[in-house]
Design a protein around this motif. Structure first.
Motif, mmCIF file in Angstrom:
data_model
loop_
_atom_site.group_PDB
_atom_site.id
_atom_site.type_symbol
_atom_site.label_atom_id
_atom_site.label_comp_id
_atom_site.label_asym_id
_atom_site.label_seq_id
_atom_site.Cartn_x
_atom_site.Cartn_y
_atom_site.Cartn_z
ATOM 1 N N SER A 64 0.831 -1.208 0.000
ATOM 2 C CA SER A 64 0.000 0.000 0.000
ATOM 3 C C SER A 64 0.864 1.256 0.000
ATOM 4 N N GLY A 149 -15.851 3.367 4.258
ATOM 5 C CA GLY A 149 -14.774 2.418 3.993
ATOM 6 C C GLY A 149 -14.826 1.206 4.901
ATOM 7 N N LEU A 150 -15.238 1.409 6.145
ATOM 8 C CA LEU A 150 -15.393 0.280 7.056
ATOM 9 C C LEU A 150 -16.475 -0.670 6.560
ATOM 10 N N ALA A 153 -14.963 -2.600 3.687
ATOM 11 C CA ALA A 153 -13.918 -3.505 4.173
ATOM 12 C C ALA A 153 -14.514 -4.703 4.900
ATOM 13 N N PHE A 156 -15.677 -7.078 2.406
ATOM 14 C CA PHE A 156 -14.522 -7.761 1.817
ATOM 15 C C PHE A 156 -14.062 -8.927 2.700
ATOM 16 N N ARG A 157 -13.994 -8.707 3.987
ATOM 17 C CA ARG A 157 -13.534 -9.757 4.894
ATOM 18 C C ARG A 157 -14.495 -10.941 4.922
ATOM 19 N N ALA A 366 -11.047 1.212 1.338
ATOM 20 C CA ALA A 366 -10.985 -0.158 1.859
ATOM 21 C C ALA A 366 -9.836 -0.937 1.244
ATOM 22 N N LEU A 367 -9.613 -0.755 -0.054
ATOM 23 C CA LEU A 367 -8.509 -1.460 -0.710
ATOM 24 C C LEU A 367 -7.164 -0.979 -0.186
ATOM 25 N N SER A 371 -8.477 -3.775 3.974
ATOM 26 C CA SER A 371 -9.673 -4.306 4.648
ATOM 27 C C SER A 371 -9.452 -4.465 6.148
ATOM 28 N N ASN A 372 -8.541 -3.697 6.686
ATOM 29 C CA ASN A 372 -8.268 -3.678 8.114
ATOM 30 C C ASN A 372 -8.824 -2.386 8.692
ATOM 31 N N VAL A 376 -8.112 1.256 7.253
ATOM 32 C CA VAL A 376 -9.166 2.095 6.688
ATOM 33 C C VAL A 376 -9.137 3.477 7.317
#
Length: 450
Positions: A64, A149-150, A153, A156-157, A366-367, A371-372, A376
């Motif tokens: 990142s 974003g949360l 994410a 995503f998880r 999120a990306l 995804s943490n 985020v």
């Protein structure tokens, strides 16, 4: 002096009855205990540091950071090509190359200095409040990005691709706004709480519809959430254009009435700054998502289904329920972003553009955050800084603010291609197993056995 000698003589006499090999091993063990680890038995500090460095360089966080750096470099190149002084100096580059390099430094350095001055702290300000005003603007812009974003994410998880942030924000803003201006006679804390609950519930139900269709019929959540975005947009547009629904009384504009003061999020640092208590709610949402994913059984079910649905089903996890629950929670988080926009960001009335592209920017956040929840948070603040400093960069340096959008887009591009980042920065691949090096003792034993 005589006591140690006598004890050693007694121990040697006791070991005299043992086999020669056993007595020799006991003597070596006693020597190691008295002198401490030496040679290969001593902790290899260099190997530990190398292992820690390898873990750090192969971490997704490093990818990142590399993506952000590459995007900034690409932005610097675009700034150089669009600056008039750089163009003028490059015309006689071979005659006086130093002029071109000076112009490059002034253009790129001035641009990013203006970005810093407009997003973090203004060192040219006369007082402290004016100096930190850019930081409060950054946090204000970051508030809905963090919450939305949360939501992305978390999905995503759980193995879901939630790109319905726009629709979830719109229905949440409509619900929270309707409670904010349509309900009267309710005191401040209760009215605000009612509006927040309405917005979060609306976002959760809108996303839960996609989760229910995914669990019951197998409909792909990408298609469903895209369609729900259009449904939400045109539904809110109709409500805003219809008198007696969301449209302000006596107005022909598709805009709602202002939010009542009893339903507004109060300022966090006073009336002079735009930062409101929605930022604190976003921080609490970060802690909540961290606890949910790391410390709760529901979060374990989300992660298990996201990693391997078949294995989770064999382990006794209801994958359908986990899918619906994850989308409900994700939609509630995005709904918090929509409610904070209406109750804190735009309190004079909103229109159909209240989401301001945040629903799609949340995917990038999120990306970039891996995804943490803590990632985020950092990514949301970074993108808030880009948004806050872009206008200052354009006003002071004459650089198009669209370059900031290009930088954000390039971050998404590089994040989506981790092998490219690893190849450019020569980062190790975390999926490749390292072959442990053979120690000298192991090699000696194998040579002796051969």
């Amino acid at each position: 002096m005589n006591a140690p000698e006598s004890s050693s003589e007694e121990s040697s006499e006791q070991e005299a009855g043992l086999e020669p090999g056993t007595a020799e091993e006991l003597e070596q063990e006693r020597a190691r205990e008295s002198t401490g680890p030496v040679g290969d038995a001593a902790p290899d500090t260099a190997s530990r540091l190398a292992k820690a460095l390898h873990q750090t360089m192969s971490s997704p966080w490093t990818v990142s950071v590399g993506a952000v750096l590459l995007a900034i470099v690409a932005g610097s190149i675009m700034i150089a090509f669009t600056d008039e002084e750089v163009k003028a100096a490059s015309a006689y580059f071979f005659a006086r190359p130093a002029d071109t390099f000076v112009a490059l430094g002034q253009a790129i350095g001035g641009a990013y200095a203006a970005l810093f001055r407009g997003s973090v702290v203004n060192l040219r300000a006369e007082d402290f409040a004016t100096a930190i005003h850019p930081l409060t603007q950054t946090l204000n812009y970051a508030t809905p990005l963090i919450a939305a974003g949360l939501g992305v994410a978390l999905a995503f998880r759980a193995g879901l691709f939630n790109i319905g942030g726009q629709g979830q924000m719109l229905v949440a803003a409509a619900a929270a706004g309707w409670v904010g201006f349509g309900v009267s006679g309710v005191p401040f804390p209760l009215h605000l709480l009612m509006a927040l609950v309405a917005g979060i519930a609306a976002g959760a139900l809108w996303a839960g519809l996609a989760g229910l269709l995914k669990a019951r019929t197998g409909a792909h959540e990408v298609i469903v959430t895209i369609m729900l975005n259009y449904v939400a947009f045109y539904l809110i547009s109709y409500l805003l254009a219809t008198p007696g629904l969301l449209q302000a009384p006596g107005s022909s504009n598709p805009k709602t009435p202002p939010t009542a003061e009893s339903a507004q999020l109060p300022p966090l640092l006073g009336e002079r700054f735009n930062l409101h208590w929605g930022f604190v709610l976003a921080l609490l949402a970060v802690v909540f998502v961290w606890w949910l994913l790391s410390r709760s059984s529901m979060g374990f079910a989300f992660r298990a289904v996201g990693e391997n649905p078949r294995a989770a089903r064999v382990a006794g996890i209801d994958t359908g329920r986990a899918t619906v629950n994850s989308m409900l929670v994700a939609g509630g988080l995005v709904g918090l972003a929509g409610a904070s926009q209406v109750l804190g960001g735009v309190t004079t009335g909103f229109s159909s553009d209240i989401d301001a592209g945040i629903g799609f920017d949340a995917i990038t956040v999120a990306l970039l955050g891996g995804s943490n929840p803590w990632g985020v948070l950092a990514a949301g603040i970074l993108f808030g800084a880009f948004k806050a400093g872009g206008s200052t960069m354009q006003a002071s340096q004459g650089i198009p603010s669209d370059i900031v959008l290009v930088v954000q887009s390039l971050i998404v591009l590089f994040i989506a291609a981790p092998p490219l980042i690893r190849a450019i920065f020569r980062l190790p691949d975390p999926n490749r197993r390292r072959t442990p090096k053979k120690t000298k003792a192991t090699r000696a034993k194998k040579e002796a056995a051969a």
